[in-house]
Design a protein around this motif. Structure first.
Motif, PDB file in Angstrom:
ATOM      1  N   ALA A  66      51.707  67.523  63.396  1.00  0.00           N
ATOM      2  CA  ALA A  66      52.176  67.259  62.039  1.00  0.00           C
ATOM      3  C   ALA A  66      52.203  65.764  61.721  1.00  0.00           C
ATOM      4  O   ALA A  66      52.252  64.933  62.641  1.00  0.00           O
ATOM      5  CB  ALA A  66      53.588  67.824  61.874  1.00  0.00           C
ATOM      6  N   PRO A  67      52.152  65.414  60.442  1.00  0.00           N
ATOM      7  CA  PRO A  67      52.342  64.006  60.042  1.00  0.00           C
ATOM      8  C   PRO A  67      53.659  63.480  60.602  1.00  0.00           C
ATOM      9  O   PRO A  67      54.658  64.189  60.620  1.00  0.00           O
ATOM     10  CB  PRO A  67      52.368  64.070  58.516  1.00  0.00           C
ATOM     11  CG  PRO A  67      51.594  65.299  58.176  1.00  0.00           C
ATOM     12  CD  PRO A  67      51.900  66.280  59.265  1.00  0.00           C
ATOM     13  N   ARG A  68      53.672  62.215  61.027  1.00  0.00           N
ATOM     14  CA  ARG A  68      54.816  61.694  61.759  1.00  0.00           C
ATOM     15  C   ARG A  68      55.605  60.587  61.078  1.00  0.00           C
ATOM     16  O   ARG A  68      56.796  60.456  61.296  1.00  0.00           O
ATOM     17  CB  ARG A  68      54.342  61.151  63.124  1.00  0.00           C
ATOM     18  CG  ARG A  68      53.825  62.212  64.056  1.00  0.00           C
ATOM     19  CD  ARG A  68      54.956  63.066  64.596  1.00  0.00           C
ATOM     20  NE  ARG A  68      54.454  64.195  65.373  1.00  0.00           N
ATOM     21  CZ  ARG A  68      55.229  65.133  65.896  1.00  0.00           C
ATOM     22  NH1 ARG A  68      56.537  65.084  65.710  1.00  0.00           N
ATOM     23  NH2 ARG A  68      54.717  66.120  66.589  1.00  0.00           N
ATOM     24  N   ALA A  69      54.945  59.723  60.311  1.00  0.00           N
ATOM     25  CA  ALA A  69      55.631  58.526  59.837  1.00  0.00           C
ATOM     26  C   ALA A  69      55.239  58.188  58.413  1.00  0.00           C
ATOM     27  O   ALA A  69      54.060  58.232  58.057  1.00  0.00           O
ATOM     28  CB  ALA A  69      55.316  57.347  60.765  1.00  0.00           C
TER      29      ALA A  69
ATOM     30  N   ALA B 156      64.063  62.582  65.335  1.00  0.00           N
ATOM     31  CA  ALA B 156      65.225  63.020  64.566  1.00  0.00           C
ATOM     32  C   ALA B 156      66.281  63.535  65.524  1.00  0.00           C
ATOM     33  O   ALA B 156      65.965  64.147  66.544  1.00  0.00           O
ATOM     34  CB  ALA B 156      64.818  64.118  63.587  1.00  0.00           C
ATOM     35  N   THR B 157      67.543  63.283  65.228  1.00  0.00           N
ATOM     36  CA  THR B 157      68.636  63.753  66.064  1.00  0.00           C
ATOM     37  C   THR B 157      69.612  64.532  65.217  1.00  0.00           C
ATOM     38  O   THR B 157      69.583  64.477  63.993  1.00  0.00           O
ATOM     39  CB  THR B 157      69.387  62.572  66.718  1.00  0.00           C
ATOM     40  OG1 THR B 157      70.160  61.913  65.714  1.00  0.00           O
ATOM     41  CG2 THR B 157      68.423  61.586  67.352  1.00  0.00           C
ATOM     42  N   THR B 158      70.517  65.247  65.871  1.00  0.00           N
ATOM     43  CA  THR B 158      71.448  66.089  65.135  1.00  0.00           C
ATOM     44  C   THR B 158      72.504  65.307  64.383  1.00  0.00           C
ATOM     45  O   THR B 158      73.303  65.884  63.654  1.00  0.00           O
ATOM     46  CB  THR B 158      72.153  67.073  66.080  1.00  0.00           C
ATOM     47  OG1 THR B 158      72.760  66.335  67.156  1.00  0.00           O
ATOM     48  CG2 THR B 158      71.186  68.086  66.626  1.00  0.00           C
TER      49      THR B 158
ATOM     50  N   VAL C  12      65.892  65.454  57.457  1.00  0.00           N
ATOM     51  CA  VAL C  12      66.880  66.125  56.611  1.00  0.00           C
ATOM     52  C   VAL C  12      67.494  67.306  57.358  1.00  0.00           C
ATOM     53  O   VAL C  12      68.703  67.541  57.284  1.00  0.00           O
ATOM     54  CB  VAL C  12      66.251  66.578  55.282  1.00  0.00           C
ATOM     55  CG1 VAL C  12      67.269  67.333  54.438  1.00  0.00           C
ATOM     56  CG2 VAL C  12      65.712  65.384  54.506  1.00  0.00           C
ATOM     57  N   LEU C  13      66.680  68.040  58.093  1.00  0.00           N
ATOM     58  CA  LEU C  13      67.201  69.161  58.870  1.00  0.00           C
ATOM     59  C   LEU C  13      68.207  68.661  59.907  1.00  0.00           C
ATOM     60  O   LEU C  13      69.284  69.246  60.074  1.00  0.00           O
ATOM     61  CB  LEU C  13      66.063  69.914  59.560  1.00  0.00           C
ATOM     62  CG  LEU C  13      66.471  71.040  60.516  1.00  0.00           C
ATOM     63  CD1 LEU C  13      67.335  72.083  59.812  1.00  0.00           C
ATOM     64  CD2 LEU C  13      65.232  71.688  61.129  1.00  0.00           C
ATOM     65  N   ALA C  14      67.875  67.574  60.588  1.00  0.00           N
ATOM     66  CA  ALA C  14      68.789  67.032  61.589  1.00  0.00           C
ATOM     67  C   ALA C  14      70.062  66.500  60.957  1.00  0.00           C
ATOM     68  O   ALA C  14      71.146  66.595  61.549  1.00  0.00           O
ATOM     69  CB  ALA C  14      68.093  65.915  62.370  1.00  0.00           C
TER      70      ALA C  14
ATOM     71  N   LEU D 236      61.661  73.534  64.809  1.00  0.00           N
ATOM     72  CA  LEU D 236      60.783  72.756  63.935  1.00  0.00           C
ATOM     73  C   LEU D 236      59.984  71.738  64.738  1.00  0.00           C
ATOM     74  O   LEU D 236      58.777  71.582  64.519  1.00  0.00           O
ATOM     75  CB  LEU D 236      61.609  72.049  62.856  1.00  0.00           C
ATOM     76  CG  LEU D 236      60.815  71.173  61.889  1.00  0.00           C
ATOM     77  CD1 LEU D 236      59.778  71.980  61.117  1.00  0.00           C
ATOM     78  CD2 LEU D 236      61.753  70.454  60.915  1.00  0.00           C
ATOM     79  N   ASP D 237      60.622  71.048  65.669  1.00  0.00           N
ATOM     80  CA  ASP D 237      59.907  70.053  66.477  1.00  0.00           C
ATOM     81  C   ASP D 237      58.803  70.699  67.304  1.00  0.00           C
ATOM     82  O   ASP D 237      57.713  70.128  67.458  1.00  0.00           O
ATOM     83  CB  ASP D 237      60.881  69.315  67.392  1.00  0.00           C
ATOM     84  CG  ASP D 237      61.697  68.257  66.662  1.00  0.00           C
ATOM     85  OD1 ASP D 237      61.323  67.900  65.530  1.00  0.00           O
ATOM     86  OD2 ASP D 237      62.699  67.791  67.241  1.00  0.00           O
ATOM     87  N   ALA D 238      59.076  71.887  67.855  1.00  0.00           N
ATOM     88  CA  ALA D 238      58.054  72.583  68.642  1.00  0.00           C
ATOM     89  C   ALA D 238      56.857  72.934  67.781  1.00  0.00           C
ATOM     90  O   ALA D 238      55.702  72.776  68.195  1.00  0.00           O
ATOM     91  CB  ALA D 238      58.651  73.833  69.286  1.00  0.00           C
TER      92      ALA D 238
END
Length: 365
Positions: free
Chosen positions: A304-307, A355-357, A267-269, A295-297
């Motif tokens: 963090a949970p991934r999928a 996630a991408t922009t 959602v952020l991306a 956030l990714d860092a």
């Protein structure tokens, strides 16, 4: 120098907060006395029984109720309401995570009983006037000041029993409150400022918690950040992220914290490029060049949970989920949302793709 004038309407919810490690029992007794309560109903899940015993050691309890379930099924709410009515309760004390707080809110919604919330996770529900009920696999949420707890008692020591993985997911749920508040329907400079401080506190607290689960200073920072995140969310309202997660939780019974932690970067991306000022605030709070990088860092640091597929989401349910989410998308979302966008976002979150922009790893497909 010409500056654009500020213009907004802001509401801060009235609530007492008592924050202190190893002080929960004393603070609860002080609140029961202040409120003049004589018939206290304690709501705590069986897994929180020992903590509830320690926290309520200085007060008289009329009844204990432990029939708690995620997403507050309507039948559980009806049962708890009947218990409160049958026992002449004048104060609800909920001890536990978001499900426990949610059940207390469901009781308060029809009885107008005051709530003293004692959180043991970083869910944040205790600081909001948002309620949620699930019936026939559909979760309904709403806003009602009646359900806002009168007092919240925070004690970082009570979170020590929360497993590290769940602590991380719960803290990232708080992070989702912060980030969603940056572009939610009632976002304004005040709740954005609280959300930014919440991001900073959570970004500092969660890695410390991961490194040493017994580090109370890290847990205090995380709890402080979670509180700020909830206050910001209660003021700003529910944005795209929460609309997605509420559908996923209610329709497919996905775990609350893990779902929020997993969906957040997508959602952020998706929204970030369409809300540059909010994106810059988030990046600054992380101390990063870009919000998604920060956030990714953090997610890498805390594992963090991934999928969504790791938490029970079936791939074949994605088209239905996208269809269910679309009507709930806020009109104020910074970027138009189509059903196809939701489908792509959910597919990326389902597998844990980067996630991408532009929204998801498959956004150009």
């Amino acid at each position: 120098m010409n500056r654009m004038s500020l213009h907004f309407d802001h509401v801060t919810l009235g609530q007492r907060v008592r924050f202190g490690t190893n002080r929960a029992a004393d603070n609860l007794a002080a609140e029961v006395n202040r409120l003049g309560a004589e018939r206290v109903m304690v709501i705590a899940a069986p897994t929180e029984s020992a903590i509830a015993d320690s926290v309520t050691g200085h007060i008289d309890v009329a009844v204990r109720h432990d029939d708690v379930a995620p997403h507050v099924p309507l039948d559980k709410a009806a049962k708890a309401r009947a218990v409160a009515s049958d026992n002449g309760i004048d104060l609800l004390v909920c001890i536990g995570g978001g499900s426990t707080t949610g059940l207390a809110k469901a009781v308060a919604m029809t009885t107008a009983l005051p709530i003293v919330a004692v959180p043991t996770t970083y869910a944040g529900s205790e600081a909001t006037n948002v309620w949620g009920l699930t019936e026939s696999a559909r979760k309904t949420t709403g806003v009602d000041d009646t359900v806002l707890p009168t007092t919240v008692i925070y004690d970082a020591a009570l979170t020590l029993s929360l497993p590290v993985e769940l602590s991380i997911a719960s803290g990232l749920n708080g992070m989702a409150h912060c980030i969603d508040s940056m572009w939610a329907p009632r976002a304004d400079p005040i709740n954005q400022a609280m959300a930014g401080e919440g991001i900073r506190a959570l970004a500092n607290g969660l890695p410390a918690l991961r490194q040493d689960p017994h580090d109370l200073s890290g847990r205090e920072q995380t709890l402080y950040g979670a509180y700020l995140s909830a206050v910001a969310f209660a003021s700003a309202g529910s944005g795209l992220h929460h609309k997605i997660c509420h559908v996923l939780g209610g329709a497919y019974n996905l775990p609350h914290a893990e779902t929020h932690a997993t969906v957040l970067p997508y959602v952020l991306a998706f929204n970030g490029p369409a809300a540059p000022e909010a994106e810059a605030r988030i990046a600054t709070a992380f101390g990063a060049a870009a919000a998604i990088e920060g956030l990714d860092a953090l997610r890498d640091k805390v594992n963090a949970p991934r999928a969504l597929q790791d938490h029970g989401m079936a791939e074949e349910a994605i088209p239905e989920a996208a269809e269910l989410i679309l009507p709930a998308v806020p009109e104020s979302n910074p970027r138009p949302v189509r059903e196809a966008d939701l489908d792509r976002l959910l597919r990326a979150a389902h597998t844990g793709a980067a996630a991408t922009t532009c929204g998801t790893a498959a956004c150009k497909a």
